[in-house]
Write a protein that holds these residues in place. Sequence first.
Motif, PDB file in Angstrom:
ATOM      1  N   ASN A  15       1.232  -1.919   5.348  1.00  0.00           N
ATOM      2  CA  ASN A  15       1.415  -0.927   4.284  1.00  0.00           C
ATOM      3  C   ASN A  15       2.761  -0.205   4.401  1.00  0.00           C
ATOM      4  O   ASN A  15       3.463   0.010   3.406  1.00  0.00           O
ATOM      5  CB  ASN A  15       0.276   0.092   4.319  1.00  0.00           C
ATOM      6  CG  ASN A  15      -1.047  -0.500   3.870  1.00  0.00           C
ATOM      7  OD1 ASN A  15      -1.076  -1.446   3.076  1.00  0.00           O
ATOM      8  ND2 ASN A  15      -2.143   0.030   4.384  1.00  0.00           N
ATOM      9  N   LYS A  16       3.115   0.167   5.622  1.00  0.00           N
ATOM     10  CA  LYS A  16       4.378   0.893   5.823  1.00  0.00           C
ATOM     11  C   LYS A  16       5.584  -0.016   5.612  1.00  0.00           C
ATOM     12  O   LYS A  16       6.635   0.439   5.155  1.00  0.00           O
ATOM     13  CB  LYS A  16       4.402   1.497   7.220  1.00  0.00           C
ATOM     14  CG  LYS A  16       3.412   2.642   7.378  1.00  0.00           C
ATOM     15  CD  LYS A  16       3.367   3.145   8.813  1.00  0.00           C
ATOM     16  CE  LYS A  16       2.306   4.224   8.982  1.00  0.00           C
ATOM     17  NZ  LYS A  16       2.200   4.675  10.400  1.00  0.00           N
ATOM     18  N   LEU A  17       5.444  -1.302   5.913  1.00  0.00           N
ATOM     19  CA  LEU A  17       6.536  -2.243   5.653  1.00  0.00           C
ATOM     20  C   LEU A  17       6.766  -2.389   4.153  1.00  0.00           C
ATOM     21  O   LEU A  17       7.913  -2.373   3.684  1.00  0.00           O
ATOM     22  CB  LEU A  17       6.223  -3.598   6.279  1.00  0.00           C
ATOM     23  CG  LEU A  17       7.232  -4.716   6.000  1.00  0.00           C
ATOM     24  CD1 LEU A  17       8.634  -4.345   6.490  1.00  0.00           C
ATOM     25  CD2 LEU A  17       6.769  -6.031   6.628  1.00  0.00           C
ATOM     26  N   ASN A  18       5.691  -2.528   3.406  1.00  0.00           N
ATOM     27  CA  ASN A  18       5.833  -2.632   1.944  1.00  0.00           C
ATOM     28  C   ASN A  18       6.532  -1.403   1.375  1.00  0.00           C
ATOM     29  O   ASN A  18       7.389  -1.513   0.491  1.00  0.00           O
ATOM     30  CB  ASN A  18       4.461  -2.810   1.294  1.00  0.00           C
ATOM     31  CG  ASN A  18       3.964  -4.244   1.352  1.00  0.00           C
ATOM     32  OD1 ASN A  18       4.754  -5.182   1.337  1.00  0.00           O
ATOM     33  ND2 ASN A  18       2.655  -4.412   1.427  1.00  0.00           N
ATOM     34  N   ALA A  19       6.172  -0.244   1.888  1.00  0.00           N
ATOM     35  CA  ALA A  19       6.798   0.990   1.412  1.00  0.00           C
ATOM     36  C   ALA A  19       8.277   1.043   1.785  1.00  0.00           C
ATOM     37  O   ALA A  19       9.116   1.500   1.002  1.00  0.00           O
ATOM     38  CB  ALA A  19       6.070   2.199   1.994  1.00  0.00           C
ATOM     39  N   ALA A  20       8.603   0.531   2.982  1.00  0.00           N
ATOM     40  CA  ALA A  20       9.984   0.592   3.462  1.00  0.00           C
ATOM     41  C   ALA A  20      10.923  -0.341   2.696  1.00  0.00           C
ATOM     42  O   ALA A  20      12.107  -0.042   2.522  1.00  0.00           O
ATOM     43  CB  ALA A  20      10.027   0.256   4.958  1.00  0.00           C
ATOM     44  N   VAL A  21      10.404  -1.476   2.232  1.00  0.00           N
ATOM     45  CA  VAL A  21      11.285  -2.445   1.556  1.00  0.00           C
ATOM     46  C   VAL A  21      11.207  -2.345   0.040  1.00  0.00           C
ATOM     47  O   VAL A  21      12.001  -2.998  -0.655  1.00  0.00           O
ATOM     48  CB  VAL A  21      10.947  -3.895   1.998  1.00  0.00           C
ATOM     49  CG1 VAL A  21      11.070  -4.042   3.500  1.00  0.00           C
ATOM     50  CG2 VAL A  21       9.562  -4.324   1.515  1.00  0.00           C
ATOM     51  N   VAL A  76      12.048   0.156   8.938  1.00  0.00           N
ATOM     52  CA  VAL A  76      11.966  -1.295   8.757  1.00  0.00           C
ATOM     53  C   VAL A  76      11.793  -1.980  10.106  1.00  0.00           C
ATOM     54  O   VAL A  76      10.973  -2.892  10.262  1.00  0.00           O
ATOM     55  CB  VAL A  76      13.213  -1.837   8.027  1.00  0.00           C
ATOM     56  CG1 VAL A  76      13.130  -3.352   7.898  1.00  0.00           C
ATOM     57  CG2 VAL A  76      13.350  -1.193   6.656  1.00  0.00           C
ATOM     58  N   ARG A  77      12.555  -1.553  11.083  1.00  0.00           N
ATOM     59  CA  ARG A  77      12.492  -2.161  12.422  1.00  0.00           C
ATOM     60  C   ARG A  77      11.073  -2.121  12.997  1.00  0.00           C
ATOM     61  O   ARG A  77      10.534  -3.145  13.436  1.00  0.00           O
ATOM     62  CB  ARG A  77      13.461  -1.436  13.349  1.00  0.00           C
ATOM     63  CG  ARG A  77      13.420  -1.903  14.799  1.00  0.00           C
ATOM     64  CD  ARG A  77      14.407  -1.103  15.624  1.00  0.00           C
ATOM     65  NE  ARG A  77      14.411  -1.488  17.026  1.00  0.00           N
ATOM     66  CZ  ARG A  77      15.248  -0.977  17.936  1.00  0.00           C
ATOM     67  NH1 ARG A  77      16.150  -0.079  17.572  1.00  0.00           N
ATOM     68  NH2 ARG A  77      15.185  -1.378  19.198  1.00  0.00           N
ATOM     69  N   ASN A  78      10.475  -0.950  12.988  1.00  0.00           N
ATOM     70  CA  ASN A  78       9.154  -0.796  13.600  1.00  0.00           C
ATOM     71  C   ASN A  78       8.060  -1.510  12.823  1.00  0.00           C
ATOM     72  O   ASN A  78       7.183  -2.169  13.410  1.00  0.00           O
ATOM     73  CB  ASN A  78       8.802   0.687  13.724  1.00  0.00           C
ATOM     74  CG  ASN A  78       9.689   1.407  14.714  1.00  0.00           C
ATOM     75  OD1 ASN A  78      10.224   0.811  15.641  1.00  0.00           O
ATOM     76  ND2 ASN A  78       9.855   2.709  14.515  1.00  0.00           N
ATOM     77  N   ASN A  79       8.113  -1.406  11.507  1.00  0.00           N
ATOM     78  CA  ASN A  79       7.021  -1.958  10.712  1.00  0.00           C
ATOM     79  C   ASN A  79       7.179  -3.448  10.421  1.00  0.00           C
ATOM     80  O   ASN A  79       6.176  -4.170  10.357  1.00  0.00           O
ATOM     81  CB  ASN A  79       6.868  -1.154   9.430  1.00  0.00           C
ATOM     82  CG  ASN A  79       6.411   0.254   9.731  1.00  0.00           C
ATOM     83  OD1 ASN A  79       5.354   0.469  10.304  1.00  0.00           O
ATOM     84  ND2 ASN A  79       7.229   1.244   9.383  1.00  0.00           N
TER      85      ASN A  79
END
Length: 257
Positions: free
Chosen positions: A90-96, A120-123
Amino acid sequence: MKNRILVLTFATIIGFTSCGKDKELVEVTIPEPEKIEKTAMGNPADVKADDAEGAFQMKGLPYTYNGLEPFIDAKTMETHYSKHHVGYCNKLNAAVKGTDLESKSIEEILKKLDMSKADVRNNAGGYYNHNFFFETLNANGGEATDEVLEAINTDFGSYDEFKKQFSESATKLFGSGWVWLIKDRTGKLVISTTSNQDNPLMSKAEVKGTPILALDVWEHAYYLKYQNKRKDYIDAYFNVINWKKVNEKFKAAAVTE
């Protein structure tokens, strides 16, 4: 129905030691023990990304939550997958979202990652690492076979020596992170470790290469069952490695590297 029991009162007990007065029996109520409700185990297929149109989605598991017991317990697997892993997704989708990264594969993102972009790095790392870890597990583990075993014997001397070195790396890794078996750019198999959610694909990785095996040594991967006994978790892990999948990844890496 409530449980009842007859007990001697304090006055009666005194009577035993004094003049032998009539004993008095009093009926008291014993509360029923509380019923412990077991949490119903969910289905990995029901775990979805919050954003159904997001670039990255949950891939499911090739087994049920209890499919790796007794080595990895059902509650740990359910929590790991349906709480931690979906959180990274979920957090990756939000980050990109709204960036050019939306159109790239997770491997492309990791290989060209700006390491200063922590979200982006962490997720991205957490999403890739967990997919990799879950994919390379199954209930019918055992020792390595086929081409990957030949490579292990060549680069480590024997499977037992590889297992010893891999286990030592996992045991000694400080804090949270991952242990990897990778194929480096020379084609050699190498054991490496990364902290947090980093991995060997990243541009700043201390040891770069294509992963073919990964062990999650974050506490959330084992603490419910093994608590502080990380070594026991590591030993158990070797019973659930999907060596068929690892061999597929080894052969694919041989083509791309």
